[in-house]
Each structure stands twice: as C-alpha cells, then as structure tokens.
Design a protein around this motif. Structure first.
Motif, PDB file in Angstrom:
ATOM      1  N   GLY A 154      16.967   6.233   3.261  1.00  0.00           N
ATOM      2  CA  GLY A 154      17.266   5.005   3.984  1.00  0.00           C
ATOM      3  C   GLY A 154      16.336   3.862   3.609  1.00  0.00           C
ATOM      4  N   LEU A 155      15.032   4.165   3.435  1.00  0.00           N
ATOM      5  CA  LEU A 155      14.088   3.123   3.033  1.00  0.00           C
ATOM      6  C   LEU A 155      14.401   2.593   1.641  1.00  0.00           C
ATOM      7  N   LYS A 156      14.808   3.494   0.738  1.00  0.00           N
ATOM      8  CA  LYS A 156      15.182   3.042  -0.609  1.00  0.00           C
ATOM      9  C   LYS A 156      16.409   2.140  -0.551  1.00  0.00           C
ATOM     10  N   GLY A 157      17.372   2.518   0.269  1.00  0.00           N
ATOM     11  CA  GLY A 157      18.562   1.683   0.394  1.00  0.00           C
ATOM     12  C   GLY A 157      18.250   0.307   0.949  1.00  0.00           C
ATOM     13  N   LEU A 158      17.387   0.257   1.982  1.00  0.00           N
ATOM     14  CA  LEU A 158      17.008  -1.043   2.546  1.00  0.00           C
ATOM     15  C   LEU A 158      16.244  -1.887   1.533  1.00  0.00           C
ATOM     16  N   THR A 159      15.384  -1.237   0.744  1.00  0.00           N
ATOM     17  CA  THR A 159      14.632  -1.975  -0.276  1.00  0.00           C
ATOM     18  C   THR A 159      15.565  -2.571  -1.326  1.00  0.00           C
ATOM     19  N   LEU A 160      16.501  -1.749  -1.811  1.00  0.00           N
ATOM     20  CA  LEU A 160      17.455  -2.245  -2.806  1.00  0.00           C
ATOM     21  C   LEU A 160      18.331  -3.350  -2.230  1.00  0.00           C
ATOM     22  N   LEU A 161      18.721  -3.216  -0.969  1.00  0.00           N
ATOM     23  CA  LEU A 161      19.521  -4.254  -0.331  1.00  0.00           C
ATOM     24  C   LEU A 161      18.744  -5.563  -0.236  1.00  0.00           C
ATOM     25  N   PRO A 193      15.398  13.285  -1.913  1.00  0.00           N
ATOM     26  CA  PRO A 193      14.581  12.626  -0.880  1.00  0.00           C
ATOM     27  C   PRO A 193      15.106  12.932   0.509  1.00  0.00           C
ATOM     28  N   SER A 194      14.242  12.807   1.463  1.00  0.00           N
ATOM     29  CA  SER A 194      14.620  13.028   2.853  1.00  0.00           C
ATOM     30  C   SER A 194      15.520  11.888   3.326  1.00  0.00           C
ATOM     31  N   PRO A 195      16.240  12.074   4.422  1.00  0.00           N
ATOM     32  CA  PRO A 195      17.086  10.982   4.934  1.00  0.00           C
ATOM     33  C   PRO A 195      16.312   9.699   5.217  1.00  0.00           C
ATOM     34  N   VAL A 196      15.072   9.830   5.699  1.00  0.00           N
ATOM     35  CA  VAL A 196      14.271   8.629   5.960  1.00  0.00           C
ATOM     36  C   VAL A 196      13.921   7.922   4.653  1.00  0.00           C
ATOM     37  N   GLY A 197      13.492   8.711   3.654  1.00  0.00           N
ATOM     38  CA  GLY A 197      13.176   8.102   2.364  1.00  0.00           C
ATOM     39  C   GLY A 197      14.387   7.465   1.706  1.00  0.00           C
TER      40      GLY A 197
END
Length: 328
Positions: free
Chosen positions: A50-57, A44-48
C-alpha cells in the motif's frame, strides 16, 4: 543450556528460554511467507504494498498535474484564463487559437524546423564519433587506448570554461552558424564510457572467430558489435537527441540572427522574457490570442517529440544503461 552445549549437541534452545546464564531469551522467529524463495524476493506485506502504491500515485500526480495544467491552459480562451486568474485547471471551452497561431508558418514553425534539423544532424554526428571512439577504447590492443582514456576522463572533471570555449568557437568561424549548436556539445565522455563498457562485454569468441574468417575491424564493428549493442545505442541516441532538442544556451551565446533560433529560444523569449517573437506580437497585443495560452502551447510543442520517441526506447533503458555501466 549454554551456548557451548548448543554447539556441541547441535540442538536449539526452546523459544522463550534463555540461551545461557545471563543471556536474554531469544525472540521467536517469524514464519516466512514463502520458504522456497530468498528473503529479498519475498512478496511485500499488504502495508508495504500500500505504501508503494501511494508513493507511485504521488509521483504520478506530481508529474501529470503540471502537464495537465499546461495542456488545458494552452487550449483555453481569454475569458477562461481571465476568470481562472492565470493557469487553468478545469477546462471550460476548448480552442486551438494558440496552436493555429504558432503553426501558421511563422517564427515558431521555422524554429521547430531548425530544432529538428539540428537534432537529427547532431545525433548522427555524435553517435558516429562516440561509437568509433568507444569501440577503439574497448580493444585492448588498440594504439594508446589507455592514455586517450585518461585524457577523456580528465575532461569529465576539468573544463576550460565559458570564455575560452567562446573564444575557440568564434575563432574557428562558427559564430552565427548552426554548427555552433552542434560541435561544442557533440561529444559526451560519459556516453562514450557507457558504450565502451558495453562493447567490452561482447563475447571475445565471436570477435576471434570473425578475425579467423578474415573480417577486419570495420566489419566486426558493423556486423557483430553494433547488432549486439542495439539497446545501449538506442539509449545513448535518445540522450543525445534530447540534449540537442532542449538546447538553448549555445544558441543564445553564438547566434545573433533571430531567424536561426531553435524552438527553445522562442520558448525562452515567451516564458522568461515575456517577449513575443516578430510576427506574433501584434496578435497578442491586440488580444486576439491570449499570451499565456501561447506560452503553454509552445511548451506542449517542445514536449511532443520527446513524448513520442521515449516509449519506443524506454524498454532498452535497463539493459542499455545498467549493463553498460556495470560490465567492463
């Protein structure tokens, strides 16, 4: 160059030029980051990411936040709970008064033992019946396996209802009995179907070779099919165990004796009805133990068995559930 000319010559038009008369210019293709891998397996791209990390958080905070509040409140004294106005988020003093009251050999200890015994006996009984039923339905030559399968599928969508079930349970003498918490919910058709699908995925060559060696159906099930199905058996056992451990509705309907109540009924009395069981009411009424801390402590005690068992079974979820649901 027109589309027909491209098909004849096999040459692609230059980026940014029209493909033919009246056609818009094709946008330039974005270069792939890893041409050696399929598109769906690209990183995934850096933006994707990051969004996955924020969602999991966010999901972790939504799960761990209430759990943290429950644990901290159960370990707080009356002064801290009063200053916080209820649930405690930041701990100040740690006390185990609530747990000492619950585990002092009174009502909660007896209810925990009842829940543990019901869970063990019910899980063993449910798994035995489910494995035998699923194995019989997975054999193409078994007697009337298709009509029996259709009958089981019908029960997934249509049930008799609460009143006929109550009349049946009381009519066979299970009123105010521990079996009333086990037998009415002993079988899950969904779990049987998952087991059946997994059993059908067993290599036929293994079963045929065992039959040639003289093995019967019992030996094939115990020595070949079940050892190869440890993942799905572990997952289904966890489903049954969590269902029995969390059960309270059957106890509320069929059990009149409060001494036979499971732990979940005690939790219901404390949290929903705001009533303390016998033996605890005096301690709470005299303000020796905060009532809210006792409620949170019972919640923690109800969560401990599932939290302990789940990590050992979690690794089997993908293989047990997905393979059992897809194959067959």
């Amino acid at each position: 160059m027109s589309v027909t000319d491209l098909r004849r010559t096999g040459k692609a038009a230059a980026p940014g030029t029209a493909d033919g008369p009246g056609l818009p210019a094709a946008p330039p293709r974005q270069p792939r980051r890893n041409p050696g891998r399929p598109v769906w397996e690209e990183d995934p791209s850096p933006v994707g990411q990051g969004l996955k990390g924020l969602t999991l958080l966010g999901v972790c905070l939504a799960i761990l936040g209430p759990l943290w509040v429950v644990i901290v409140t159960s370990l707080s004294d009356r002064r801290t709970i009063t200053e916080a106005g209820g649930l405690v988020v930041i701990p100040r003093t740690v006390t185990f008064q609530a747990y000492e009251e619950l585990l002092s050999g009174g009502t909660v200890t007896r209810a925990a033992i009842v829940s543990l015994l019901v869970t063990l006996v019910g899980t063993v009984l449910s798994m035995t019946v489910s494995v035998l039923c699923a194995y019989g339905l997975s054999r193409p030559g078994s007697f009337a396996h298709r009509p029996i399968l259709m009958v089981l599928l019908i029960t997934m969508f249509f049930s008799a209802g609460l009143i006929p079930t109550y009349l049946l349970v009381t009519g066979i003498g299970l009123q105010d009995s521990y079996w009333a918490m086990i037998l009415p919910s002993a079988i899950s058709v969904f779990n049987i179907l998952v087991l059946r699908a997994f059993f059908m995925s067993t290599a036929p060559e293994l079963i045929d070779s065992a039959r040639i060696d003289g093995a019967g159906e019992w030996r094939i099930l115990l020595r070949i099919v079940m050892p190869l199905s440890k993942a799905v058996i572990a997952v289904i056992s966890l489903f049954y165990a969590v269902g029995y451990w969390s059960q309270w509705f059957n106890a509320m309907i069929y059990l009149n004796d409060a001494e036979k109540w499971p732990l979940q009924m005690i939790l219901r009395q404390l949290v929903i009805k705001q009533q303390a069981p016998q033996g605890m009411s005096q301690m709470i009424a005299t303000q020796q133990v905060p009532g809210l801390a006792v409620q949170m402590a019972v919640m923690v005690l109800a969560l401990i068995p599932v939290v302990i068992v789940y990590p050992f079974v979690q690794k089997h979820f993908t293989k047990g559930m997905l393979t059992g649901a897809i194959k067959g």
